[in-house]
Design an enzyme around this catalytic site. Structure first.
Site, PDB file in Angstrom:
ATOM      1  N   ASP A  83      29.008 -54.480  72.465  1.00  0.00           N
ATOM      2  CA  ASP A  83      29.949 -55.033  71.485  1.00  0.00           C
ATOM      3  C   ASP A  83      31.182 -55.568  72.183  1.00  0.00           C
ATOM      4  OD1 ASP A  83      28.800 -54.487  68.818  1.00  0.00           O
ATOM      5  OD2 ASP A  83      28.821 -52.409  69.518  1.00  0.00           O
TER       6      ASP A  83
ATOM      7  N   MET B 149      34.757 -57.390  71.751  1.00  0.00           N
ATOM      8  CA  MET B 149      35.785 -57.621  70.729  1.00  0.00           C
ATOM      9  C   MET B 149      37.036 -58.197  71.380  1.00  0.00           C
ATOM     10  SD  MET B 149      35.398 -54.176  68.459  1.00  0.00           S
ATOM     11  CE  MET B 149      33.784 -53.461  68.091  1.00  0.00           C
TER      12      MET B 149
ATOM     13  N   HIS C  42      26.693 -58.743  71.555  1.00  0.00           N
ATOM     14  CA  HIS C  42      27.250 -59.108  70.247  1.00  0.00           C
ATOM     15  C   HIS C  42      28.701 -59.527  70.433  1.00  0.00           C
ATOM     16  CE1 HIS C  42      28.497 -57.398  66.012  1.00  0.00           C
ATOM     17  NE2 HIS C  42      28.652 -58.713  66.097  1.00  0.00           N
TER      18      HIS C  42
ATOM     19  N   MET D  39      25.465 -57.826  59.591  1.00  0.00           N
ATOM     20  CA  MET D  39      26.386 -56.690  59.716  1.00  0.00           C
ATOM     21  C   MET D  39      26.314 -55.850  58.447  1.00  0.00           C
ATOM     22  SD  MET D  39      27.648 -56.879  62.720  1.00  0.00           S
ATOM     23  CE  MET D  39      28.611 -55.369  62.482  1.00  0.00           C
TER      24      MET D  39
HETATM   25  C1  DX5 Z   1      30.786 -52.569  64.939  1.00  0.00           C
HETATM   26  C2  DX5 Z   1      29.823 -52.843  66.043  1.00  0.00           C
HETATM   27  C3  DX5 Z   1      28.669 -51.917  66.073  1.00  0.00           C
HETATM   28  C4  DX5 Z   1      29.024 -50.467  66.262  1.00  0.00           C
HETATM   29  C5  DX5 Z   1      28.122 -49.712  65.337  1.00  0.00           C
HETATM   30  O1  DX5 Z   1      31.725 -53.571  64.899  1.00  0.00           O
HETATM   31  O2  DX5 Z   1      29.299 -54.169  65.934  1.00  0.00           O
HETATM   32  O3  DX5 Z   1      27.685 -52.316  67.001  1.00  0.00           O
HETATM   33  O4  DX5 Z   1      28.820 -49.992  67.574  1.00  0.00           O
HETATM   34  O5  DX5 Z   1      28.504 -48.378  65.336  1.00  0.00           O
HETATM   35  P1  DX5 Z   1      27.828 -47.325  64.358  1.00  0.00           P
HETATM   36  O6  DX5 Z   1      26.364 -47.288  64.645  1.00  0.00           O
HETATM   37  O7  DX5 Z   1      28.549 -46.067  64.717  1.00  0.00           O
HETATM   38  O8  DX5 Z   1      28.112 -47.779  62.954  1.00  0.00           O
HETATM   39 ZN    ZN Z   2      27.535 -54.702  67.263  1.00  0.00          ZN
END
Ligand code: DX5
Ligand code: ZN
Length: 221
Positions: free
Chosen positions: A38, A40, A70, A141
């Site tokens: 991930d 960000m 991602h 999502m």
């Molecule tokens: C959230 C991320 C996810 C996150 C999911 O913004 O895109 O990939 O890691 O975490 P869980 O499985 O704890 O909801």
């Molecule tokens: Zn993610």
């Protein structure tokens, strides 16, 4: 039903950020093929994680996992090449920011990676429909992105059903991935709605026994 065998993609966001390679190694040693990364930017989402150098460093440690990358970035088009060079195998970009989505998807493939398109809970399935023939994966999502540990949004199930129906009607072969609040129970619900690729952060890394979790997951097929 979807035709792809289910894949569990543990999210390193829920791993130990002081020992990311060791957390990733847990996944690899279980024989799981994918790792979800991930990224960000503190702008598209209100949080920061890591960058291309982190992926490159994981590769230098010898990790062979398929990097399911991602990008939660306002300007993903500026970072495609660094992530491809760093070892990403799949690069998924969000539909919400304004840029030439089709051109960026094509660029990802030119760089030798698979490409994915992602939509937030508030974004209707219709927003990605024009891109379905260009992608290897659609990521729905199931929480508002930015943080792990949130509750699964059950109201996203009809969106999965819709995208899965388009996939079948059009004879397309992309994977359908879900991300956010996925555990064994919500994964089953998403599987019934057509999902075949399951990101699991908290439920995987906080499981008392990750091997047992992976084995139970394998049963949801
Ligand atoms: C959230 C991320 C996810 C996150 C999911 O913004 O895109 O990939 O890691 O975490 P869980 O499985 O704890 O909801
Ligand atoms: Zn993610």
């Amino acid at each position: 039903m979807a035709t792809h065998a289910p894949i569990l993609s543990p999210s390193l966001l829920a791993g130990d950020h002081a020992a990311l390679a060791e957390s990733a190694m847990v996944v690899e040693q279980l024989g799981l093929p994918w790792l979800h990364l991930d990224l960000m930017d503190g702008h598209f989402v209100p949080n920061l994680t890591f960058g291309p150098e982190t992926l490159a460093a994981l590769r230098r440690r010898g990790l062979k996992l398929f990097f399911d990358t991602h990008l939660m970035l306002t300007e993903p088009h500026r970072y495609i090449e660094p992530f491809a060079k760093a070892g990403a195998n799949l690069i998924s970009i969000h539909i919400e920011p304004a840029y030439d989505h089709a051109a960026v998807l094509r660029r990802i493939r030119e760089l030798g990676c698979k490409c994915g398109i992602v939509l937030n809970p508030g974004t209707p399935a219709a927003a990605i429909e024009p891109h379905l023939s260009l992608v290897d994966l659609v990521l729905v999502m199931t929480v508002q992105p930015g943080f792990g540990g949130q509750s699964f949004r059950r109201d996203m199930l009809p969106k999965l059903t819709q995208i899965d129906a388009w996939r079948h009607e059009r004879g397309l072969n992309f994977r359908l991935e879900v991300d956010g609040g996925i555990d064994l129970s919500t994964a089953r619900e998403c599987r019934s709605a057509g999902a075949d690729t399951f990101v699991a952060g908290t439920s995987f890394f906080r499981a008392p026994d990750t091997r047992a979790f992976a084995a139970e997951f394998a049963e949801i097929a």
